[in-house]
Design a protein around this motif. Structure first.
Motif, PDB file in Angstrom:
ATOM      1  N   HIS A   1       0.856  -1.425  -0.320  1.00  0.00           N
ATOM      2  CA  HIS A   1      -0.054  -0.667   0.427  1.00  0.00           C
ATOM      3  C   HIS A   1       0.710   1.475  -0.274  1.00  0.00           C
ATOM      4  N   CYS A   2       1.701   0.836   0.933  1.00  0.00           N
ATOM      5  CA  CYS A   2       2.946   2.579   0.869  1.00  0.00           C
ATOM      6  C   CYS A   2       3.205   2.683  -0.606  1.00  0.00           C
ATOM      7  N   GLN A   3       3.815   1.883  -1.160  1.00  0.00           N
ATOM      8  CA  GLN A   3       3.893   1.907  -2.046  1.00  0.00           C
ATOM      9  C   GLN A   3       3.532   2.390  -3.416  1.00  0.00           C
ATOM     10  N   MET A   4       3.056   1.547  -3.465  1.00  0.00           N
ATOM     11  CA  MET A   4       1.823   2.583  -4.084  1.00  0.00           C
ATOM     12  C   MET A   4       1.183   3.322  -4.046  1.00  0.00           C
ATOM     13  N   ALA A   5       1.215   3.913  -2.595  1.00  0.00           N
ATOM     14  CA  ALA A   5       0.829   6.132  -2.953  1.00  0.00           C
ATOM     15  C   ALA A   5       1.654   7.230  -3.578  1.00  0.00           C
ATOM     16  N   GLU A   6       3.286   6.316  -2.632  1.00  0.00           N
ATOM     17  CA  GLU A   6       4.115   7.181  -3.478  1.00  0.00           C
ATOM     18  C   GLU A   6       4.107   6.724  -4.774  1.00  0.00           C
ATOM     19  N   ASP A   7       3.585   5.581  -5.908  1.00  0.00           N
ATOM     20  CA  ASP A   7       3.890   5.932  -6.813  1.00  0.00           C
ATOM     21  C   ASP A   7       3.397   6.692  -7.989  1.00  0.00           C
ATOM     22  N   ILE A   8       2.044   6.838  -7.023  1.00  0.00           N
ATOM     23  CA  ILE A   8       1.295   7.321  -7.278  1.00  0.00           C
ATOM     24  C   ILE A   8       1.381   8.934  -7.071  1.00  0.00           C
ATOM     25  N   LYS A   9       2.255   9.712  -6.201  1.00  0.00           N
ATOM     26  CA  LYS A   9       2.658  10.425  -6.041  1.00  0.00           C
ATOM     27  C   LYS A   9       3.919  11.532  -6.883  1.00  0.00           C
ATOM     28  N   VAL A  10       4.950  10.170  -7.478  1.00  0.00           N
ATOM     29  CA  VAL A  10       5.743  10.433  -8.447  1.00  0.00           C
ATOM     30  C   VAL A  10       4.776  10.535  -9.539  1.00  0.00           C
ATOM     31  N   LYS A  11       3.666   9.429 -10.591  1.00  0.00           N
ATOM     32  CA  LYS A  11       3.205   9.753 -11.351  1.00  0.00           C
ATOM     33  C   LYS A  11       2.593  11.460 -11.213  1.00  0.00           C
ATOM     34  N   ALA A  12       1.842  11.889 -10.071  1.00  0.00           N
ATOM     35  CA  ALA A  12       1.379  13.173  -9.877  1.00  0.00           C
ATOM     36  C   ALA A  12       2.503  14.050 -10.524  1.00  0.00           C
ATOM     37  N   ALA A  13       3.387  14.074  -9.683  1.00  0.00           N
ATOM     38  CA  ALA A  13       4.124  15.082 -10.034  1.00  0.00           C
ATOM     39  C   ALA A  13       5.280  15.309 -11.708  1.00  0.00           C
TER      40      ALA A  13
ATOM     41  N   ILE B   1       6.442   3.023 -13.294  1.00  0.00           N
ATOM     42  CA  ILE B   1       7.673   3.843 -11.763  1.00  0.00           C
ATOM     43  C   ILE B   1       8.481   2.675 -11.112  1.00  0.00           C
ATOM     44  N   GLN B   2       9.135   3.648 -10.785  1.00  0.00           N
ATOM     45  CA  GLN B   2      10.103   1.877  -9.230  1.00  0.00           C
ATOM     46  C   GLN B   2      10.405   3.205  -8.960  1.00  0.00           C
ATOM     47  N   VAL B   3       9.986   2.983  -7.214  1.00  0.00           N
ATOM     48  CA  VAL B   3      10.704   3.835  -6.316  1.00  0.00           C
ATOM     49  C   VAL B   3      11.314   2.877  -5.041  1.00  0.00           C
ATOM     50  N   ASP B   4      12.687   3.335  -4.249  1.00  0.00           N
ATOM     51  CA  ASP B   4      13.487   3.028  -3.684  1.00  0.00           C
ATOM     52  C   ASP B   4      13.639   4.301  -2.164  1.00  0.00           C
ATOM     53  N   GLY B   5      12.879   3.573  -1.993  1.00  0.00           N
ATOM     54  CA  GLY B   5      13.170   5.486  -0.216  1.00  0.00           C
ATOM     55  C   GLY B   5      12.550   6.726  -0.918  1.00  0.00           C
ATOM     56  N   ASN B   6      13.886   7.992  -0.904  1.00  0.00           N
ATOM     57  CA  ASN B   6      13.793   8.983  -1.526  1.00  0.00           C
ATOM     58  C   ASN B   6      14.694   9.234  -2.941  1.00  0.00           C
ATOM     59  N   MET B   7      14.261   8.005  -3.694  1.00  0.00           N
ATOM     60  CA  MET B   7      14.761   7.849  -4.984  1.00  0.00           C
ATOM     61  C   MET B   7      13.448   7.335  -6.104  1.00  0.00           C
ATOM     62  N   ALA B   8      13.397   7.781  -7.087  1.00  0.00           N
ATOM     63  CA  ALA B   8      11.777   7.465  -8.287  1.00  0.00           C
ATOM     64  C   ALA B   8      13.058   7.886  -9.175  1.00  0.00           C
ATOM     65  N   ASN B   9      12.000   6.569 -10.320  1.00  0.00           N
ATOM     66  CA  ASN B   9      12.389   6.803 -11.888  1.00  0.00           C
ATOM     67  C   ASN B   9      11.140   6.464 -12.418  1.00  0.00           C
TER      68      ASN B   9
END
Length: 156
Positions: free
Chosen positions: A17-29, A99-107
């Motif tokens: 769930h936390c990973q999906m929430a960050e994916d959504i935030k990265v996509k929003a950016a 989208i890939q997220v690891d902590g404070n880094m995303a692609n």
């Protein structure tokens, strides 16, 4: 044993769930970047850009040789967008997001088609590197590929 399995399921579920929430935030950016790009709103674009952003483009030249071009600084990009005339319509259509997220880094990997004044121009892929700065995702690096051949467009 049942309790251990339940805890394991809860941990895995909350992590996903936390990973999906960050994916959504990265996509929003990324979406905010392109919303500003299409509107010519550089103020909106700046909200998702770090102070220093590396910009590069990869393409083949007329001789067929691969070229990596440094596209200068983000101020040049924003100035070009701000000075775009009303008769120019730039439409970069994102076809997908990976989208890939690891902590404070995303692609964010986004295949795209670029249309200029409603005519197909080129296609390629954007690769955004983002940094989570004080809770907000900021673009720190953008490299794209550009080509005219091998594009699967829905030209009308």
């Amino acid at each position: 044993m049942t309790r251990a399995i339940l805890y394991l399921v809860l941990i895995i579920t909350s992590t996903v769930h936390c990973q999906m929430a960050e994916d959504i935030k990265v996509k929003a950016a990324v979406d905010t970047f392109f919303e500003g790009f299409h509107k010519g709103d550089t103020t909106l674009m700046r909200t998702v850009l770090a102070d220093k952003v590396v910009l590069q483009t990869i393409f083949k030249n007329k001789e067929g040789k691969a070229v990596l071009r440094n596209d200068g600084n983000v101020s040049n990009l924003l100035e070009t967008i701000a000075k775009r005339t009303e008769d120019q319509k730039w439409d970069e259509r994102l076809l997908d997001y990976s989208i890939q997220v690891d902590g404070n880094m995303a692609n964010a990997w986004t295949p795209y088609e670029f249309w200029y004044n409603d005519k197909f121009s080129h296609c390629g892929v954007n690769s955004f590197q983002l940094f989570k700065d004080d809770g907000q995702w900021k673009i720190i690096y953008l490299v794209d590929t550009r080509r005219r051949a091998g594009c699967d467009t829905n030209e009308n």
